[in-house]
Design a protein around this motif. Structure first.
Motif, PDB file in Angstrom:
ATOM      1  N   LEU A  23      -9.416  -4.866  11.679  1.00 21.68           N
ATOM      2  CA  LEU A  23      -9.244  -4.848  10.222  1.00 21.68           C
ATOM      3  C   LEU A  23     -10.522  -4.376   9.523  1.00 21.68           C
ATOM      4  N   ARG A  57     -13.005   2.552  14.846  1.00 24.95           N
ATOM      5  CA  ARG A  57     -11.705   1.919  15.103  1.00 24.95           C
ATOM      6  C   ARG A  57     -10.921   2.697  16.158  1.00 24.95           C
ATOM      7  N   LEU A 102      -9.599   1.019  19.557  1.00 31.25           N
ATOM      8  CA  LEU A 102      -8.180   1.055  19.934  1.00 31.25           C
ATOM      9  C   LEU A 102      -8.006   1.654  21.327  1.00 31.25           C
ATOM     10  N   GLU A 138       2.691 -10.262  12.157  1.00 33.46           N
ATOM     11  CA  GLU A 138       1.819  -9.129  11.807  1.00 33.46           C
ATOM     12  C   GLU A 138       0.738  -8.930  12.880  1.00 33.46           C
ATOM     13  N   ALA A 167       2.377  -7.150  15.588  1.00 30.08           N
ATOM     14  CA  ALA A 167       2.549  -5.733  15.236  1.00 30.08           C
ATOM     15  C   ALA A 167       1.227  -4.979  15.419  1.00 30.08           C
ATOM     16  N   LEU A 168       0.117  -5.628  15.072  1.00 32.30           N
ATOM     17  CA  LEU A 168      -1.195  -4.989  15.279  1.00 32.30           C
ATOM     18  C   LEU A 168      -1.475  -4.809  16.774  1.00 32.30           C
ATOM     19  N   THR A 187       0.655  -4.136  19.006  1.00 37.32           N
ATOM     20  CA  THR A 187       1.423  -2.991  19.541  1.00 37.32           C
ATOM     21  C   THR A 187       0.635  -1.683  19.389  1.00 37.32           C
ATOM     22  N   LEU A 188      -0.377  -1.696  18.533  1.00 33.61           N
ATOM     23  CA  LEU A 188      -1.189  -0.481  18.347  1.00 33.61           C
ATOM     24  C   LEU A 188      -1.950  -0.107  19.613  1.00 33.61           C
ATOM     25  N   MET A 205       6.335  -5.234  21.888  1.00 31.89           N
ATOM     26  CA  MET A 205       6.497  -6.273  20.865  1.00 31.89           C
ATOM     27  C   MET A 205       6.825  -7.643  21.473  1.00 31.89           C
TER      28      MET A 205
END
Lengths: 244, 110
Positions: free
Chosen positions: A147, A154, A158, A192, A195-196, A198-199, A204
């Protein structure tokens, strides 16, 4: 204990009671039922009890956690001997490869955490995963850096997390997704957070487990171990007395 | 024959001390989607602002059914709107506006 959402990494400044209660209240609002608050040595036992009573009223289960940051494997062993019976969750922030290897193979370590802001200091590779798989340690991934960071940093993070998540899944090392926040604004709902996650390539279904079943199981296992009746896995004291 | 596109409506709450215009809000959402998935990815979300209430800090957006999790991740990544600190939380997701509003109302009463 399914359906309980947990965040095992809240980092409030315990001297600031307003900030601590804001974090705890926010966790409850967002749907968490179990949170771990990080205490750093020297800590006061009263701090833990005070926080527990605050959360008991709010029907939020709170668990004590310590983040160990040893410089050498020997320092880690000494810290584990000292703190294992004191805290329900023990995480090791691995700043060197030697410490990371020792932490992964030691069954007293619950979570392996790596510095998120420097991708060169993330030592979770295949060798580390193999050791962790034979022990009890899980890989903890904090969402706060995702975040806070932007742009190239970032992207690099990732990419590193994607590789680490794939290695962890390949060696069946559980992944725990935590917030790692000290600011209530950066807290997110469990869905949420999933969901983050899954990046970086976690599906999921697994991501949901990483914020519910897996962290809850760690706390449950450790609470059983810390009970006075516990002797060894599968062995517990049923009754004490002369006739036993 | 073209396949019918399924859509989902997301009710969002904005967590901030400040208030924002609808433009500021949707710009922040677009920016977050674009930062995470790029322009090509953003174009596949079908994102559109349906309703925005600055007073109650509630918004409704519409996205393609296949992009719900992507948009959810992008919304979670929002830390500021119009350079003011803010967070966006998904209250509920629904296939129709009617069901969405009834869920919002029931959650408010509950």
């Amino acid at each position: 204990m399914t359906g309980i959402y947990a965040d095992l990494h809240l980092r409030p400044n315990l001297k600031n009671s307003e900030q601590t209660s804001a974090l705890v209240t926010k966790a409850l609002q967002l749907g968490y039922r179990l949170v771990a608050v990080t205490f750093s040595p020297p800590y006061a036992r009263e701090e833990i009890e005070k926080l527990r009573s605050l959360c008991k009223e709010a029907k939020l289960d709170i668990t004590s956690r310590i983040d160990l940051q040893p410089k050498t494997p020997n320092e880690l062993l000494a810290a584990l001997r000292r703190f294992r019976r004191e805290f329900e969750v023990i995480a090791v922030l691995c700043w060197s490869k030697n410490v990371a290897r020792q932490a992964a193979k030691d069954r007293r370590v619950d979570l392996l955490n790596f510095p998120s802001f420097d991708y060169r200091q993330r030592f979770f590779d295949k060798a580390e995963a193999e050791l962790a798989a034979s022990g009890l340690a899980s890989l903890e991934i904090d969402m706060e850096p995702l975040l806070k960071l932007e742009g190239e940093m970032r992207i690099r993070l990732l990419s590193t997390l994607r590789r680490e998540a794939a290695v962890a899944k390949g060696f069946h090392v559980p992944i725990v997704v935590s917030s790692g926040v000290s600011d209530a604004f950066l807290m997110r709902k469990p869905r949420e957070m999933a969901a983050l996650a899954t990046l970086f390539g976690i599906d999921m279904e697994y991501a949901q487990k990483a914020v519910s079943k897996i962290p809850v199981a760690i706390v449950k296992r450790n609470r059983e171990k810390l009970e006075a009746k516990f002797v060894a896995p599968g062995i517990r004291v049923i009754r004490r007395g002369k006739d036993c | 024959m073209l396949k019918k596109v399924k859509r989902r409506y997301l009710a969002l709450s904005i967590d901030s001390q400040e208030s924002f215009s609808s433009e500021e809000f949707i710009n922040a959402v677009w920016l977050a989607v674009q930062k995470l998935f790029g322009e090509c990815g953003a174009s596949q979300t079908g994102l559109r602002l349906i309703d925005y209430d600055a007073g109650s800090k509630l918004a409704v957006i519409r996205v393609f059914h296949v992009a719900v999790e992507q948009v959810r991740a992008a919304l979670a990544a929002i830390t500021e709107i119009g350079r003011k600190p803010a967070a966006v939380h998904v209250i509920t997701v629904s296939g129709t506006l009617k069901a969405l509003y009834s869920r919002i109302n029931s959650s408010r009463k509950g």
